[in-house]
Design a protein around this motif. Sequence first.
Motif, short mmCIF file in Angstrom:
data_model
loop_
_atom_site.label_atom_id
_atom_site.label_comp_id
_atom_site.label_asym_id
_atom_site.label_seq_id
_atom_site.Cartn_x
_atom_site.Cartn_y
_atom_site.Cartn_z
N TYR A 128 29.91 44.10 42.30
CA TYR A 128 29.74 44.27 40.85
C TYR A 128 31.06 44.16 40.08
CZ TYR A 128 24.88 45.74 41.20
OH TYR A 128 23.53 45.76 41.40
N TRP A 129 32.15 44.64 40.66
CA TRP A 129 33.41 44.53 39.94
C TRP A 129 33.87 43.08 39.89
CZ3 TRP A 129 36.18 49.39 42.45
CH2 TRP A 129 35.47 50.52 42.07
N ASP A 130 33.57 42.34 40.95
CA ASP A 130 33.80 40.90 40.89
C ASP A 130 33.00 40.30 39.73
OD1 ASP A 130 35.42 40.69 43.21
OD2 ASP A 130 33.65 40.66 44.49
N GLY A 131 31.73 40.71 39.62
CA GLY A 131 30.87 40.18 38.57
C GLY A 131 31.42 40.45 37.18
N ALA A 132 31.90 41.67 36.96
CA ALA A 132 32.48 42.01 35.66
C ALA A 132 33.67 41.11 35.35
CB ALA A 132 32.92 43.48 35.65
N SER A 133 34.52 40.90 36.34
CA SER A 133 35.69 40.06 36.16
C SER A 133 35.31 38.60 35.95
CB SER A 133 36.61 40.18 37.37
OG SER A 133 37.65 39.23 37.31
N LEU A 134 34.32 38.12 36.72
CA LEU A 134 33.89 36.73 36.57
C LEU A 134 33.37 36.47 35.16
CD1 LEU A 134 32.07 36.33 39.99
CD2 LEU A 134 34.21 35.20 39.33
N ALA A 135 32.64 37.45 34.61
CA ALA A 135 32.12 37.29 33.25
C ALA A 135 33.26 37.21 32.24
CB ALA A 135 31.18 38.45 32.91
N ILE A 136 34.22 38.12 32.38
CA ILE A 136 35.34 38.14 31.43
C ILE A 136 36.19 36.87 31.57
CG2 ILE A 136 37.50 39.32 30.84
CD1 ILE A 136 34.92 40.68 29.81
N THR A 137 36.40 36.41 32.79
CA THR A 137 37.16 35.17 32.99
C THR A 137 36.47 34.00 32.29
OG1 THR A 137 38.07 35.89 35.10
CG2 THR A 137 37.97 33.51 34.71
N HIS A 138 35.14 33.95 32.41
CA HIS A 138 34.40 32.87 31.76
C HIS A 138 34.53 32.96 30.24
CE1 HIS A 138 31.39 29.82 31.06
NE2 HIS A 138 30.71 30.65 30.29
N LEU A 139 34.42 34.17 29.70
CA LEU A 139 34.54 34.33 28.25
C LEU A 139 35.95 33.98 27.78
CD1 LEU A 139 32.52 37.64 27.65
CD2 LEU A 139 31.72 35.27 27.62
N ALA A 140 36.95 34.35 28.57
CA ALA A 140 38.33 34.01 28.20
C ALA A 140 38.52 32.49 28.17
CB ALA A 140 39.30 34.65 29.19
N GLU A 141 37.91 31.81 29.12
CA GLU A 141 38.03 30.35 29.15
C GLU A 141 37.39 29.71 27.92
OE1 GLU A 141 36.35 29.19 32.88
OE2 GLU A 141 38.19 29.63 34.02
N GLN A 142 36.39 30.37 27.36
CA GLN A 142 35.78 29.87 26.13
C GLN A 142 36.69 30.07 24.92
OE1 GLN A 142 32.58 28.35 26.74
NE2 GLN A 142 33.46 28.84 28.73
N ASN A 143 37.75 30.85 25.12
CA ASN A 143 38.68 31.18 24.02
C ASN A 143 40.11 30.82 24.36
OD1 ASN A 143 37.11 32.97 21.83
ND2 ASN A 143 36.29 33.44 23.87
N GLU A 144 40.27 29.75 25.14
CA GLU A 144 41.60 29.26 25.52
C GLU A 144 42.43 30.35 26.18
OE1 GLU A 144 43.25 27.54 21.99
OE2 GLU A 144 41.96 25.77 22.09
N GLY A 145 41.73 31.22 26.93
CA GLY A 145 42.41 32.26 27.70
C GLY A 145 42.74 33.52 26.95
N ASP A 146 42.37 33.62 25.69
CA ASP A 146 42.78 34.76 24.85
C ASP A 146 41.57 35.48 24.27
OD1 ASP A 146 44.09 36.57 23.29
OD2 ASP A 146 44.81 35.11 21.83
N LEU A 147 41.33 36.70 24.73
CA LEU A 147 40.23 37.52 24.20
C LEU A 147 40.73 38.63 23.28
CD1 LEU A 147 37.88 37.96 27.31
CD2 LEU A 147 37.42 36.64 25.23
N SER A 148 42.00 38.63 22.94
CA SER A 148 42.54 39.68 22.09
C SER A 148 41.83 39.69 20.73
CB SER A 148 44.05 39.50 21.89
OG SER A 148 44.33 38.23 21.35
N GLY A 149 41.42 40.88 20.32
CA GLY A 149 40.73 41.03 19.04
C GLY A 149 39.24 40.78 19.12
N LYS A 150 38.74 40.35 20.27
CA LYS A 150 37.31 40.11 20.42
C LYS A 150 36.59 41.42 20.75
CE LYS A 150 37.60 35.59 19.99
NZ LYS A 150 37.03 34.87 18.81
N LYS A 151 35.31 41.45 20.47
CA LYS A 151 34.49 42.62 20.79
C LYS A 151 33.43 42.19 21.81
CE LYS A 151 33.30 45.46 17.52
NZ LYS A 151 32.59 46.08 16.35
#
Length: 426
Positions: A142-165
């Motif tokens: 599950y912790w892998d899953g959480a990280s995989l999701a965040i990595t994918h979302l970061a890739e949708q934002n050129e690696g930067d999720l700062s300020g996102k909710k």
Amino acid sequence: MKQRLLTAIAAVAMVASPALAELTIVDTSYRTGPYAANGIPFSDGYQDYFTLLNERDGGIGGEKINLVECETGYNTEKGVECYEATKGEGALVYQPLSTGITYQLIPKATADGIPLHTMGYGRTSAKAGEVFKWVFNYPANYWDGASLAITHLAEQNEGDLSGKKVALVYHNSAYGKEPIRTLEKLAEKHGYELMLLPVDHPGQEQKSQWLQVRQQRPDYVIMWGWGVMNQVAIQEAVNIRFPMENFIGIWWSGSENDVKSAGAGADGYKALTFHNLGSDYPVYDDIQQYVVDTGNAAGAGDQIGSVLYNRGMYAAMLAAEAIKTAQEMHGTAAINAAQMRDGMENLEMTEEKMAALGLPNFGPEFKVSCENHGGNGFGAVSQWNAEAGAFDLITEYYQSDQEVIQPLVEEDSAAFAEENGIEPGC
């Protein structure tokens, strides 16, 4: 093959045959209850693969598989009762398919010397084999899953999720709470704001949670759901016009059951997976020939290629390969549970091996060891194509953030060892 369906009270013989089988596999299934729609295809895939090995190959290493099914209804108490009712039959491994049941069985199975395989669920820190000697959760947790999701979302934002909710809509249980700690650590690293929205079992009422989503407007929603909760959440997201491409579920929130009821509105919904999709694999031709066409299928034979059928089949395949590994290690085909544990701890899955089994490119490569009972944390992202009526992989397999996850595993497993008087070691 001898098949039996066990309730918490009594065992009922389903198929009468000589008690010759030496390799006992217990399927703790749930074909009834609020999660039956998901439990049924998984159980069908799990059983059909073992039946294939019996019918096509004469078992594993010349030993027939004794398949025992025990109905839990996804109820923790019943799951424990199933374990107690069947463990004396020589069960080689248990796959509880429930985080709640898993937590209850960890001390019991450890004391009894029977391995658990909690594939992609259960207690994440069981990856630490030095502490959890009888528990395995490969190929991902599950912790892998959480990280995989965040990595994918970061890739949708050129690696930067700062300020996102980022909102987590989660089943308010041990299962749903598993990713919270990891998502909090990842928020510190990536700078996003985490919003927590628990949903009580079974998840049919979510109006208040999606009202908060509409009001607070998170950029992304991650879901940790199961059964009807997933269907309701996706429909609620459709109702408030939340963009589906920004909605991603854990692998237990990514089956056809979850999206079909929402129709075209679910198009673009994403879900993680640690195995491939569809039925275009040689092994399914064999299952059709030796299992379905001969009337030996666990179900109606209509689930082949569905996400959860594939997952159940994959779980069975990994168990079968661990049995083969144990047989080779110990020089005997009629292995016991302790030898099965050794086979699981020395399991290696390569692309060459998967292709030989009729499953080319079906899952990530990984190798288990005493120190690592959880694999390497590789997964992929799938996306629902409503027009085609199927999930498609939209990424290659990629690895979770081990710099964040491994320290959490070590910390949590060390705390468990101290609490339970366990001396870690290999």
